[in-house]
Design an enzyme around this catalytic site. Structure first.
Site, PDB file in Angstrom:
ATOM      1  N   LYS A   1     -17.169 -55.632   4.556  1.00 50.67           N
ATOM      2  CA  LYS A   1     -17.964 -54.739   5.127  1.00 50.67           C
ATOM      3  C   LYS A   1     -17.275 -54.057   6.099  1.00 50.67           C
ATOM      4  CE  LYS A   1     -21.100 -58.948   5.155  1.00 50.67           C
ATOM      5  NZ  LYS A   1     -22.434 -58.273   4.506  1.00 50.67           N
TER       6      LYS A   1
ATOM      7  N   ARG B   1     -25.371 -66.095  -3.102  1.00 50.32           N
ATOM      8  CA  ARG B   1     -25.787 -66.978  -4.233  1.00 50.32           C
ATOM      9  C   ARG B   1     -25.051 -67.765  -4.950  1.00 50.32           C
ATOM     10  NH1 ARG B   1     -27.046 -60.762  -6.319  1.00 50.32           N
ATOM     11  NH2 ARG B   1     -27.037 -60.708  -4.142  1.00 50.32           N
TER      12      ARG B   1
END
Length: 489
Positions: A260, A334
């Site tokens: 990020k 996930r």
């Protein structure tokens, strides 16, 4: 924090007194001239002058129509502005004019009270500042008589807030003090202190032995290895149904090799809000002594770009047996949820399986910061959650989920991929991926990326969706016990 009942005549003189414009019968006689003047305004009013030493501060709320969602939101916003956090004085609020036998009035007054009592907590209380703020941490509910409904209201308000405080403090804790092993130890300490609660911790070796390749891949790039923590509350017979809650617990998310940008990493200690929420829910369940079997599974990992970190293009085998191609290492939530959901579904065969996760920024773009995204493979479960959300105004919005989204999780090299091949339906695609690991159990996914945090002058955990999940369990408990039809239960 305590929430207790008392009478108007016993209201502490050091309290912030909150009254209602339309409930004038409860106004103290000595304050009536001042309250009559305040009531001339159509807006809520607050003052610290002319109080005759009866209270430290006086607030008069303009409307008591709290069953109306718009009024409830307006009152909550006003009180959040008026009640400086952390509140240093006790707060006393008149509840004598409300029909607590009305389910909507009970639940929405409870929502307001939970917001008020949460004002006693603030980040400096975590202990990192040299000067610690002093807070009385006492909410008094003023009533003419201690009715069963009022007693239940106080008990539920305190129980929900205790759970929220646990989850908020955990999520607000800096990542260097909130590693997977730290959360696991806190869970073990909590369970050992309370009867009917149990804690099981799977370390990195057990995670690999059980074939949890997705959780292992996410955490192996960090010096702080992953953990899978299960908390259990045994409130009913072993043969009774179990209700399972799974929380995403990425204690810090750098994005892994899909790193990020700095600004995007600033709040990533909060990527474990889902795990913190289900942990806090167990505190509420324990405090309320719910006659249900409830489990919380926390999938804990740090997503770091270490030498052993997962790489884009890696293929791993999940607990459910599906092979998963990892395209984006920043879609790690996930992955850990996939193994945790499969584990919870196969181990406990729950009557309902609900996961809570700060999963996608896309749901924030769709629904904003006040509404959580809801996706489910079971219409009845979805309806139950929507009803609980409407009652508490801990709001959700259902999004579609069916086989038409299969191309979004299709891989050419593996059974599934963790990232869609396009930028379409990102939030739903993530949920559709998760649906492949639920083993046909009734399941719902709550994407709380927008609602898990309170945003203002600074960022902190909100504790949501604690009200929604508690009401969901209270509704089930009511169906199981057929008790207290007159209250919010």
């Amino acid at each position: 924090m305590k929430c207790q009942l008392t009478t108007h005549t016993q209201c502490p003189t050091d309290a912030h007194l909150i009254l209602w414009k339309t409930h004038a019968n409860a106004w103290p006689q000595a304050l009536r001239p001042l309250l009559d003047e305040m009531a001339l305004s159509s807006e809520s009013q607050t003052t610290t002058f002319g109080l005759s030493s009866l209270c430290q501060q006086l607030t008069l709320l303009s409307s008591a129509d709290i069953e109306r969602p718009d009024v409830l939101r307006q009152l909550t916003e006003y009180l959040n502005a008026v009640l400086v956090s952390p509140a240093s004085h006790p707060i006393a609020i008149d509840i004598s004019g409300f029909d607590l036998a009305n389910r909507f009035v009970f639940a929405r007054l409870r929502t307001l009270l939970v917001a008020v009592i949460n004002r006693f907590y603030q980040l400096p209380q975590l202990g990192y500042k040299a000067k610690q703020p002093v807070s009385n941490r006492q909410l008094w509910l003023l009533t003419a008589e201690h009715s069963p409904q009022a007693t239940e209201l106080a008990a539920q308000t305190q129980a929900i807030t205790q759970g929220m405080l646990l989850s908020r403090r955990l999520a607000d804790t800096p990542a260097n003090d909130c590693r997977p092993q730290d959360v696991a130890q806190q869970a073990a300490d909590w369970a050992s202190a309370h009867p009917q609660t149990h804690c099981e911790i799977l370390d990195e070796n057990a995670i690999r032995e059980l074939g949890m390749g997705c959780l292992d891949a996410t955490g192996k790039g960090s010096h702080n290895p992953p953990r899978l923590v299960t908390l259990r509350w045994q409130g009913a017979a072993q043969s009774a149904p179990t209700y399972a809650f799974v929380g995403k617990g990425i204690t810090f998310d750098t994005g892994g090799m899909w790193l990020k940008e700095g600004e995007g990493m600033r709040t990533m200690k909060y990527d474990m809000c889902g795990a913190a929420t289900v942990f806090g829910l167990m505190e509420t369940v324990k405090t309320l002594q719910l006659p249900l079997n409830v489990v919380a599974v926390m999938a804990l990992a740090e997503n770091m770009p270490g030498v052993d970190a997962m790489l884009p293009g890696d293929v791993v085998k999940s607990h459910a047996g599906h092979s998963v191609e990892i395209i984006n290492t920043d879609a790690e939530g996930r992955l850990v949820l996939a193994d945790a959901l499969s584990y919870a579904a196969t181990r406990f065969n729950p009557a309902a399986l609900i996961d809570v996760a700060t999963l996608t920024g896309a749901v924030v773009k769709a629904l904003g910061y006040d509404i959580s995204g809801l996706m489910s493979n079971n219409p009845a479960l979805s309806q139950q959650l929507q009803q609980a959300a409407d009652l508490t105004q801990d709001r959700v919005w259902p999004l579609p989920l069916d086989e038409s989204f299969d191309p979004q999780v299709k891989s050419h090299i593996a059974d599934l991929t963790n990232t869609p091949p396009n930028n379409a339906a990102i939030a739903v695609s993530a949920a559709h991926f998760l649906s492949k690991f639920c083993h046909q159990v009734a399941w719902a996914h709550l994407d709380v990326s927008g609602t898990a945090l309170s945003r203002g002058k600074f960022t902190q955990a909100s504790g949501r969706p604690a009200l929604l999940l508690t009401q969901f369990l209270l509704d089930i408990s009511k169906g199981k016990t057929n008790e207290k039809n007159s209250t919010g239960m």
